[in-house]
Each structure stands twice: as C-alpha cells, then as structure tokens.
Design an enzyme around this catalytic site. Structure first.
Site, PDB file in Angstrom:
ATOM      1  N   TYR A  40      10.365   5.355   7.863  1.00 25.78           N
ATOM      2  CA  TYR A  40      11.720   5.128   8.435  1.00 25.78           C
ATOM      3  C   TYR A  40      12.135   3.848   8.522  1.00 25.78           C
ATOM      4  O   TYR A  40      13.320   3.495   8.075  1.00 25.78           O
ATOM      5  CB  TYR A  40      11.597   6.076   9.535  1.00 25.78           C
ATOM      6  CG  TYR A  40      12.855   6.245  10.343  1.00 25.78           C
ATOM      7  CD1 TYR A  40      13.990   6.852  10.002  1.00 25.78           C
ATOM      8  CD2 TYR A  40      13.058   5.082  11.471  1.00 25.78           C
ATOM      9  CE1 TYR A  40      15.345   6.639  10.863  1.00 25.78           C
ATOM     10  CE2 TYR A  40      14.480   5.148  12.230  1.00 25.78           C
ATOM     11  CZ  TYR A  40      15.548   6.001  11.653  1.00 25.78           C
ATOM     12  OH  TYR A  40      16.790   5.995  12.362  1.00 25.78           O
ATOM     13  N   ASN A  42      25.876   8.009   7.531  1.00 24.96           N
ATOM     14  CA  ASN A  42      25.157   8.382   8.688  1.00 24.96           C
ATOM     15  C   ASN A  42      23.999   9.239   8.619  1.00 24.96           C
ATOM     16  O   ASN A  42      22.880   9.314   9.240  1.00 24.96           O
ATOM     17  CB  ASN A  42      26.068   8.863   9.655  1.00 24.96           C
ATOM     18  CG  ASN A  42      25.813   9.665  11.005  1.00 24.96           C
ATOM     19  OD1 ASN A  42      24.985   8.984  11.819  1.00 24.96           O
ATOM     20  ND2 ASN A  42      25.478  10.816  10.923  1.00 24.96           N
ATOM     21  N   SER A  55      12.859   2.257   5.223  1.00 22.18           N
ATOM     22  CA  SER A  55      14.355   2.816   4.633  1.00 22.18           C
ATOM     23  C   SER A  55      15.486   2.070   5.317  1.00 22.18           C
ATOM     24  O   SER A  55      16.414   1.648   4.761  1.00 22.18           O
ATOM     25  CB  SER A  55      14.359   4.367   4.855  1.00 22.18           C
ATOM     26  OG  SER A  55      14.513   4.648   6.198  1.00 22.18           O
ATOM     27  N   LYS A  56      15.260   1.852   6.735  1.00 22.50           N
ATOM     28  CA  LYS A  56      16.224   1.434   7.467  1.00 22.50           C
ATOM     29  C   LYS A  56      16.454  -0.067   7.259  1.00 22.50           C
ATOM     30  O   LYS A  56      17.556  -0.704   7.613  1.00 22.50           O
ATOM     31  CB  LYS A  56      16.378   1.718   8.947  1.00 22.50           C
ATOM     32  CG  LYS A  56      16.561   3.377   9.300  1.00 22.50           C
ATOM     33  CD  LYS A  56      17.849   3.718   8.842  1.00 22.50           C
ATOM     34  CE  LYS A  56      18.003   5.189   9.190  1.00 22.50           C
ATOM     35  NZ  LYS A  56      19.343   5.528   8.912  1.00 22.50           N
ATOM     36  N   SER A 105      18.807   0.777  11.709  1.00 28.43           N
ATOM     37  CA  SER A 105      18.138   0.978  13.122  1.00 28.43           C
ATOM     38  C   SER A 105      17.731  -0.032  13.702  1.00 28.43           C
ATOM     39  O   SER A 105      17.204  -0.874  13.006  1.00 28.43           O
ATOM     40  CB  SER A 105      17.108   2.110  13.040  1.00 28.43           C
ATOM     41  OG  SER A 105      16.459   2.065  13.908  1.00 28.43           O
ATOM     42  N   VAL A 141      22.941  14.270   0.311  1.00 29.05           N
ATOM     43  CA  VAL A 141      23.326  12.878  -0.266  1.00 29.05           C
ATOM     44  C   VAL A 141      22.230  12.643  -1.100  1.00 29.05           C
ATOM     45  O   VAL A 141      22.474  11.629  -1.939  1.00 29.05           O
ATOM     46  CB  VAL A 141      23.514  11.905   0.977  1.00 29.05           C
ATOM     47  CG1 VAL A 141      24.481  12.180   1.930  1.00 29.05           C
ATOM     48  CG2 VAL A 141      22.037  11.860   1.702  1.00 29.05           C
TER      49      VAL A 141
END
Ligand SMILES: NC(=O)c1ccc[n+]([C@@H]2O[C@H](COP(=O)([O-])OP(=O)(O)OC[C@H]3O[C@@H](n4cnc5c(N)ncnc54)[C@H](O)[C@@H]3O)[C@@H](O)[C@H]2O)c1
Length: 254
Positions: A160, A90, A163-164, A147, A64
C-alpha cells in the site's frame, strides 16, 4: 460558497468513506458530481440521497483497474454531461476493498498485483481517459489521493505504501506533461482517518493512537479532507500544480 457551480467532477471511489463526504461538499458548492465507484449499488444509493437533497449527482459503476470500464464511464459522462472539469482519483484498495496489514514477507503476490492494479494503474487508467477531454476543453483539475505513509513509511502494508508513493511521482510528472494545456495535477496525502463505516475497536484504537503524534491532537475524519479536495478542484488553486499537500493535523511536517 458556490465556487464549483457548473463544474462536472468525477470522483473515483466516490461513495466510500472519504469519497462520499468530499462528493457531498463539492455538490453543495455547485458541482455535478459523478460517483465512479466499484460498488455500483452503494453509489446509486448515495447519488439518490444527494439528489433528494437537491444536489446534482450521478452514479456510474466503474472499475478503475479495468481500462474498458473506465473508458465507458468517461464516454457516458461526456455524452450525458458534456464536460469533465475535475477528477479526484480517490479509489483505492484500502478499507472497503480491504488490504492485509502485514509485514512485507507475508504479502501474497496476488495481493501485491491487485494493489498496484487498483492504486497505481487505476490512477493512470482514469487520467489517460480524462486528460484528452480536459485538453480539448483547455482546462481541467486533477487531484490524486496518496497517503501520509508514503512520506513517513509504515512498519506494515508495504504494498500500500509503495503504491501511494507512486501516486506522488505520478502527480509531479503528469503536472509537467499537461500544464501547457491548462490542466492542473495535485495530490493530497491524508493522515490516518476514521473513514470506516462500522469501525472495530481495533481500528478506533489505531486512529486514536495516530492523534497522539499530531500537532492537532484529535482523530482525523473525512470532513478534514473534503475542503482541501474541493480547493484543488476549484478556482482558488489556479496557480498550483504538481504539489502534494499533507492533510494530517501536523503529523508529517515537511
Ligand atoms: N482512511 C485513511 O486512514 C486514509 C489515509 C491515507 C490515505 N487514504 C486514502 O484515501 C482514499 C479514500 O480512502 P477511504 O478511507 O475513504 O477508504 P474506502 O475503502 O472507504 O474508500 C475507497 C473507495 O474506493 C472504492 N474502490 C476500490 N477499488 C475500486 C476500483 N477498482 N474501482 C473503483 N472504485 C474502487 C471502494 O469501493 C471505496 O468506496 C484512498 O485512496 C485511501 O488510500 C485513506
């Protein structure tokens, strides 16, 4: 429940922990699922396993983070299956492509960039390739996986979490942009989910600890997310767009 009959649904990271369980449920409900997965071998094995059960599944090795790879995947789906009705973003740097669970000062620049390439740019890459197909069809459903940490924060892995959080903003803006074409964009924010293939005792302890802060006091599994994902790619959510649904047993109440 065959409410996904005839739909072609692409799921990135489709042979991972949550991805494969969601793929199987969507296929059981009649969809032809496309496992667009970095680990092509595992995707092939999983697509064959689903096909052997009489379900419709195709594996296409995809990165991706790479626009060319995504473009080739979308072209292959369009030419082989003729349409794309659903997309589940996902894939992420998480467990199978592992991240460091460390404080912000210990994250390397290379890992920060890789996180953004996969988790943020990857979503943009895939949506940018799929949205034109959906616009032409005059219908399409996109589900982005964020998330719960994006809403609650976390004392480690800030790259992380960042990014979410981006995925939630991206969802709202894309929903506004494509709604007039009957393309829906929603987001799911999972809680801490036991999705690892061979979880270590430390991971099991993390997942069990998360259960204590919930209204529903048990460990979350990929099965808890498959239904909500199928809901957002199916017809029952046809007047919902731009939303983020927290699926975490009632840990983050917002
Ligand atoms: N398990 C949890 O506790 C939890 C909690 C909140 C959110 N999530 C999110 O749920 C989603 C699924 O997570 P999971 O628990 O199944 O993790 P996972 O690591 O098992 O699944 C992610 C999948 O994405 C694939 N992938 C990674 N990089 C890719 C790339 N560049 N191109 C294509 N595929 C790629 C991996 O190979 C893997 O199959 C992720 O977006 C994750 O961030 C998970």
């Amino acid at each position: 429940m065959n409410n996904l009959e005839g739909r072609v649904i692409v799921i990135t990271g489709g042979s991972g922990g949550i991805g494969i369980v969601a793929s199987e449920l969507m296929a059981e409900r009649g969809a032809h699922v496309v496992l667009a997965e970095l680990d092509g071998d595992r995707a092939d094995i999983e697509a064959k396993r689903l096909s052997n059960k009489g379900l419709k599944a195709t594996a296409i090795q995809t990165d991706v983070a790479d626009k060319k790879s995504v473009g080739a995947m979308v072209e292959e789906v369009s030419s082989r299956l003729g349409r794309i009705d659903g997309l589940v973003n996902n894939a992420a740097m998480f467990s199978r492509v592992p991240m460091s669970r460390v404080g912000s000062l210990e994250i390397t620049e290379a890992e920060w960039d890789k996180m953004m390439e996969i988790n943020v740019k990857g979503v943009w890459n895939v949506c940018s390739a799929v949205v034109p197909v959906m616009k032409t069809q005059g219908y399409g459903k996109i589900v982005n996986i964020s998330s719960g940490t994006a809403l609650k924060g976390s004392p480690s892995r800030i790259h992380y979490v960042t990014s979410k959080a981006a995925v939630i903003g991206y969802t709202k803006s894309l929903a506004m942009e494509v709604g007039e074409h009957n393309v829906y964009v929603n987001c799911i924010a999972p809680g801490s989910t036991l999705s690892e293939e061979d979880p270590t005792p430390a991971i099991i302890a993390v997942r069990e600890k998360a259960a204590t802060s919930r209204c529903i006091k048990r460990v979350q599994t990929p099965e808890d997310l498959a239904g909500p994902i199928a809901f957002f790619v199916g017809p029952d959510s046809d007047f919902i767009t731009g939303q983020t649904l927290v699926v975490d047993g009632g840990s983050c109440l917002h």
